[in-house]
Design a protein around this motif. Structure first.
Motif: not given
Length: 408
Positions: A108-109, A118-120, A141-144, A157-162
């Motif tokens: 994963p990235p 995401v902030n950008h 979308l693909r990266d997330a 959990r952090e990845a799901a948040h992103v």
């Protein structure tokens, strides 16, 4: 775009389709040198058969390459086109997490890189740069999704948040551009992912995206019920804290509920929900952007005006607009301000003041062109302004109408 040489237009659309000169040349059956000369204007494109073939490869209306109006004009610098819609749709149709359940997920990235991206993307949205955002969304979308599928434990959990945030960004911009079904799909995905992120506030703000999509699809009643139900679950008090993030999400749920109630014509519920949001804004003590809500006293007044427009009370909307504190309004990000000016343009049109309606569109266009040039509701307002203007419209309005592709 219309004033550029045809070679520059070819280069623009090739770049927008993310094709290298070599790939484009191979598909066209030409050399890379030939493509380079065309794009630099050294070689002329004087055969219509070649121009049509180029348009087919780039998947654009041939009139765009020729610098003329296609049947449905889009502002090439700001709006989404159908190819980009399909790319976003394809990204939403991926189920990486399910594939990872059966097979080893690809590497994963990095989450730090994803947070920055995401902030950008949020800032790109809140500055009203929808064309730029929609071109970046498929990869984001693909990266997330890859990150969500590839991490475990706390990082999962952090990845799901992103991923939940990326779905919300996609839903928000797709709704703006009239792609309501895709907006609903993305918002629905964001709610499901928020539960895995174990973040009630993320789930709460995801609820507002679902409800916005439902309202846009003509389903305001279930949107109202859902907004109010989740707002009650997140309301400060009892076991719920009153930290700024909770107040912001709770307040936005009430504001979006008020907008759904206004669409139904339920003015009593609108007033009740706006009062609750006003209490939350007072407790918050100022305008903030927790969970990318832009919630606070100023955004409350913007929604008060917008709800009045939905209720058909343009006079009240204009009065609310004139009562805004100018420094606080100017401190908001461009999307919020341009969106409000579009609402007030509708309000002025409702009371028959098409001159001021047009002026609001012009002001909004100067702030965030995509908010005015790309939104279907803005096109409706511009059509109304042109139709009801006696004689020829003022040159600035006529020019903006041309950019929007709107006629009488």
């Amino acid at each position: 775009m219309d004033e550029l040489p045809i070679g520059r237009r070819v280069a623009y659309w090739r770049s927008r389709r993310k094709m290298s000169q070599q790939v484009f040349a191979d598909r066209l059956g030409k050399s890379k040198s030939w493509v380079d000369k065309v794009e630099r204007g050294v070689r002329r494109l004087d055969k219509f058969s070649v121009v049509y073939e180029i348009a087919d490869i780039l998947q654009v209306d041939v009139q765009l390459l020729l610098g003329k109006d296609p049947e449905r004009r889009t502002d090439a610098l700001n709006c989404i086109d159908q190819v980009e819609v399909e790319e976003i749709r394809a990204a939403l149709e991926r189920y990486d997490s399910m594939s990872a359940y059966f097979d080893a997920a690809p590497y994963p990235p990095p989450l730090a890189d994803m947070r920055k991206a995401v902030n950008h993307a949020w800032l790109t949205y809140q500055y009203g740069r929808y064309g730029m955002l929609t071109r970046a969304l498929p990869k984001l979308l693909r990266d997330a999704q890859a990150a969500d599928a590839g991490y475990h434990g706390d990082q999962a959990r952090e990845a799901a948040h992103v991923l939940g945030q990326v779905y919300q960004i996609a839903s928000s911009v797709l709704r703006k551009l009239g792609e309501c079904d895709l907006a609903w799909l993305a918002a629905d995905r964001s709610m499901a992912v928020a539960q895995r992120a174990d973040d009630p506030l993320l789930a709460g703000i995801a609820t507002t995206r679902v409800c916005n999509a439902l309202v846009a699809m003509g389903r305001p009643r279930p949107a109202l019920e859902l907004n109010v139900r989740i707002a009650n679950r997140l309301a400060p008090g009892g076991e719920n804290d009153a930290r700024p993030e909770r107040l912001s999400v709770y307040g936005m749920l009430l504001l979006q509920g008020a907008m759904a109630a206004a669409r139904i014509g339920d003015s009593a519920t609108v007033d009740d929900l706006l009062s609750g949001a006003a209490e939350a804004a007072t407790l918050l003590g100022g305008d903030h952007n927790h969970y990318w809500t832009s919630f606070g006293p100023t955004n409350l007044e913007l929604h008060r005006a917008a709800a009045a427009v939905e209720l058909g009370d343009g006079g009240r909307a204009v009065e609310t607009h004139h009562g805004l504190a100018e420094p606080a309004f100017n401190a908001l990000l461009p999307e919020r301000r341009a969106h409000h000016l579009l609402d007030i343009a509708r309000g002025f049109a409702q009371i028959g003041d098409v001159a001021n309606a047009g002026d609001m569109l012009l002001r909004g266009d100067r702030l965030a062109p995509s908010e005015i040039r790309c939104r279907p509701i803005a096109h409706e307002v511009m059509s109304d302004v042109l139709r009801r203007t006696r004689g020829a419209p003022p040159p600035p309005i006529a020019e903006l109408a041309v950019h929007m592709g709107v006629g009488v």
